[in-house]
Design an enzyme around this catalytic site. Structure first.
Site, PDB file in Angstrom:
ATOM      1  CD  GLU A 195       8.916 -66.987  31.808  1.00 56.57           C
ATOM      2  OE1 GLU A 195       8.918 -66.974  33.046  1.00 56.57           O
ATOM      3  OE2 GLU A 195       8.904 -65.959  31.116  1.00 56.57           O
ATOM      4  CG  ASP A 248       7.835 -63.300  31.188  1.00 55.61           C
ATOM      5  OD1 ASP A 248       7.759 -63.442  29.963  1.00 55.61           O
ATOM      6  OD2 ASP A 248       6.880 -63.524  31.952  1.00 55.61           O
ATOM      7  CG  ASP A 259      10.077 -60.686  35.483  1.00 57.43           C
ATOM      8  OD1 ASP A 259      10.700 -61.740  35.238  1.00 57.43           O
ATOM      9  OD2 ASP A 259       8.846 -60.651  35.644  1.00 57.43           O
ATOM     10  CD  GLU A 268      10.225 -65.739  40.153  1.00 63.60           C
ATOM     11  OE1 GLU A 268      10.383 -66.899  40.565  1.00 63.60           O
ATOM     12  OE2 GLU A 268      10.410 -64.730  40.868  1.00 63.60           O
ATOM     13  CE1 TYR A 310       6.815 -59.751  31.401  1.00 59.67           C
ATOM     14  CE2 TYR A 310       7.980 -58.248  32.854  1.00 59.67           C
ATOM     15  CZ  TYR A 310       7.476 -59.500  32.581  1.00 59.67           C
ATOM     16  OH  TYR A 310       7.644 -60.517  33.495  1.00 59.67           O
ATOM     17  NE  ARG A 335       4.368 -60.856  36.601  1.00 52.54           N
ATOM     18  CZ  ARG A 335       4.053 -61.803  35.720  1.00 52.54           C
ATOM     19  NH1 ARG A 335       4.749 -61.886  34.588  1.00 52.54           N
ATOM     20  NH2 ARG A 335       3.093 -62.665  35.958  1.00 52.54           N
ATOM     21  CG  HIS A 375      10.476 -53.944  31.693  1.00 59.59           C
ATOM     22  ND1 HIS A 375      11.385 -54.668  30.970  1.00 59.59           N
ATOM     23  CD2 HIS A 375      10.347 -54.577  32.877  1.00 59.59           C
ATOM     24  CE1 HIS A 375      11.783 -55.704  31.697  1.00 59.59           C
ATOM     25  NE2 HIS A 375      11.171 -55.662  32.860  1.00 59.59           N
TER      26      HIS A 375
END
Length: 695
Positions: free
Chosen positions: A9, A82, A84, A86, A300, A302, A346
């Site tokens: 990203e 990433d 997750d 999103e 990570y 989040r 995670h």
């Protein structure tokens, strides 16, 4: 030429990963989402199972060209966004854009951007998880339906440019409800009695607090009740009836989740959630560390899991033993249990390489990166350390049949507290050190007095306490809290007053309208249950279209009913008139709100477009020219103080002036807050200053 393409990203992440993959790989950045719902229309076919109509994001056109060119001659394309919901959705959109086969194993994820983390991720490619994608799509479409259907209603009834949101509207309601609690709060009087007593073994008095009589607690409500007890114990003997000694174990806090990291960064560092997440993203994606090159310093960021890998635990134990000794390692490695609704995809947030202490990387980090890394590192290392041991003592003291209690502690073994202790919104009082006491000891009363108190209303939310409340109620996801708070502040539903969040009149009026006609949208339980539905979509247990139908089919009826019930009604807020006269047309200017805060505007708009900044006059005078000092704001919203004749006069200060003049030169004094706070002279040639502790 590189034969394999890896798409991430951000450029920072691309640079770090490229270092570990070598020349056979080209690593490029998508710069976030490349496709989304259109801004100019709903973009969702509500008649056909909410089919989304995605388009390429216009501002991403150059990036899309570069991605297509990079993908053209590659044997293999890996989607490494990433780890997750999103990120999964971005990978899915990239696959659609570049013609990548979704039946192939081309999705890789990295929990940490280190050599081992990247190699491990690349060794375990999988298919794009469509359940994760569907969960993200459901959230995106749900938010679009609420925003695009409800916002125009608010424009007509309250103010143009407003927005409604599934999570933001509930958040504003919580802040408004708290404000109403504070307004409606009726203080209750209560009293306490404290005795300053001296033990035979010590010259230093200690405090004992009145408890009750015959083992039962007595609450004191009036001065008369308090005075009666004070009269009874005025000439009494104070005798120790019992002394209880115990060893109390104090355990460390678990490593950070997204939510607890945001809360602690707010309390300890004064960071807003958005600032915390920005620094955390940079630490995860990778920074150039002297001697190591580009490396991701944290896992990570989040996550709502408290799980820690065995390798990380072992690395932490090695560091603890080498630095503090074996006594600081717990007998068995600590295991922290995540909440029942945690996704556990995670690990908890921790340093990627625990042996990299903050001092080793400080020179390579920005101020924010260093402060946050230090917080994350210390929290993690402390979470793997032995408990602190406290020798506690509790004494019960008799005076004329009434009971007083005293308690205290000494540290027997500091354990994890040698490195880190958790902050709290409301610090609990712990007793001080008591002198040696024995049963039957007679104590010498130095002073016995009653004090009047009043119960206090609940405090306004701070960012830390709001995030804690959102998480405890299951509203939104920790990864969205920063954006939610930024939105409600930017839309002027809420404003900051110091660290506290206070609703504006606009926020209160909008919430009142929402509660009257869209109770479901601003209901915390409904919003929390919707989050559970999204989790069940992710787990493959629910259909995303069925979840959307269950919401939207009733929402349409509610919206139509609200339109009918409010026909002819207006909830508009009149502009606040000021005494400032528009120099162009002579009207009295009014206070307006914009994206950068409040400002003065002429009510004659559009004929007269005059606007002005709102400035507050401060106490004191400019030390250079004697003019007024005004409070101003920088482009980033930070307050500063300057002469009204700026730029002709150059006086500027980040510290506020106070209504006191220097005893040496007579110029205005300034006040610097913080740990090393002081009062000092605004005259640079004057040396006068004094510490805040002297106040």
């Amino acid at each position: 030429m590189a034969k394999k393409l890896v798409i991430v990203e951000s450029p920072a992440k691309a640079k770090t990963i490229k270092k570990y993959l070598g020349r056979n790989y080209e690593v490029v950045a998508s710069m976030g989402h490349v496709r989304d719902l259109p801004k100019s229309r709903l973009g969702v076919d509500t008649e056909n199972d909410f089919a989304p109509k995605y388009i390429n994001i216009r501002k991403q056109s150059e990036t899309i060209k570069k991605l297509k060119a990079a993908a053209k001659d590659k044997d293999k394309i890996y989607l490494a966004t990433d780890p997750d919901r999103e990120g999964e959705a971005i990978s899915w959109h990239l696959a659609q854009l570049l013609g990548v086969d979704l039946n192939e194993k081309n999705r890789v994820t990295f929990n940490e951007i280190t050599k081992s983390g990247v190699k491990s991720g690349m060794a375990s490619p999988r298919k794009v998880n469509e359940a994760l994608v569907n969960s993200q799509q459901a959230r995106r479409i749900l938010d679009r339906l609420v925003g695009y259907k409800l916002s125009p209603f608010l424009w007509k009834k309250v103010k143009s440019g407003l927005s409604a949101g599934r999570v933001q509207s509930v958040t504003v309601r919580m802040i408004v409800d708290r404000e109403e609690e504070i307004r409606n709060f009726v203080p209750q009087e209560y009293w306490s009695i404290e005795a300053m007593l001296k033990a035979p073994s010590s010259d230093k008095p200690f405090v004992a607090k009145f408890y009750g009589k015959d083992g039962k607690k007595i609450d004191l409500h009036t001065k008369e009740e308090t005075d009666a007890i004070l009269a009874s114990v005025a000439h009494a003997d104070y005798q120790v009836m019992s002394v209880t000694n115990r060893v109390r174990q104090k355990s460390p806090a678990p490593p950070f989740t997204t939510s607890t990291m945001q809360q602690e960064a707010s309390r300890k560092l004064g960071f807003q959630a958005r600032r915390t997440m920005k620094a955390a993203q940079e630490l995860y994606e990778g920074v150039d560390v002297e001697g190591l090159g580009a490396i991701g310093l944290i896992t990570y960021m989040r996550t709502d899991s408290l799980r820690i890998s065995d390798e990380a635990k072992a690395a932490a134990a090695d560091y603890i033993e080498q630095t503090y000794g074996k006594a600081y390692i717990p007998q068995t490695p600590r295991v922290y249990k995540s909440k029942n609704n945690a996704q556990d995809a995670h690990e908890a947030i921790r340093p990627s390489l625990p042996e990299l202490s903050p001092d080793k990387v400080k020179a390579s980090l920005t101020s924010d990166q260093y402060k946050l890394y230090k917080l994350i590192w210390e929290r993690f290392i402390a979470s793997q350390m032995a408990s602190a041991l406290l020798d506690t003592v509790a004494a019960q003291i008799d005076a004329a049949g009434y009971m007083f209690k005293a308690s205290g502690f000494t540290v027997k073994f500091d354990g994890f507290t040698v490195l880190y202790t958790e902050s709290r919104d409301e610090e609990k009082e712990e007793g001080g050190v008591l002198p040696p006491l024995a049963e039957k000891d007679y104590l010498d009363p130095q002073d016995v007095k009653g004090s009047q108190h009043f119960t206090q209303p609940p405090p306004r939310y701070t960012e830390a306490s709001l995030i804690k409340e959102l998480e405890e109620n299951g509203i939104g996801r920790p990864s969205t809290y920063a954006a939610t708070i930024t939105t409600i502040l930017g839309r002027n539903y809420v404003e900051r007053e110091g660290k506290q969040l206070k609703p504006t009149e606009l926020g209160e009026v909008t919430t009142k309208l929402m509660k009257e006609h869209f109770e479901q949208i601003v209901d915390a339980d409904f919003t929390a249950n919707m989050e559970k539905d999204l989790d069940e979509i992710e787990d493959g247990d629910k259909s995303w279209t069925a979840v959307l139908h269950s919401f939207y089919d009733g929402f349409e009826e509610t919206l139509a009913k609200a339109e009918a019930e409010t026909e002819g009604k207006s909830y508009r807020i009149p502009d606040e008139e000021t005494d400032v006269v528009c120099e162009l047309c002579g009207r009295k200017m009014v206070i307006k709100s914009g994206r950068f805060g409040k400002f003065l505007a002429c009510p004659g708009y559009p004929e007269c477009k005059n606007t002005k900044r709102i400035v507050s006059e401060m106490p004191g005078e400019c030390p250079l020219c004697g003019s007024k000092i005004l409070e101003k704001k920088s482009k980033k919203g930070k307050k500063f103080y300057g002469c009204e004749k700026n730029p002709e006069c150059s006086f500027l200060s980040w510290d506020p002036p106070i209504a006191e003049h220097c005893p040496q030169c007579g110029k205005t004094l300034l006040k610097k807050s913080g740990r090393n706070g002081k009062i000092y002279c605004s005259n640079e040639s004057c040396s006068y200053e004094r510490g805040l502790k002297d106040e």
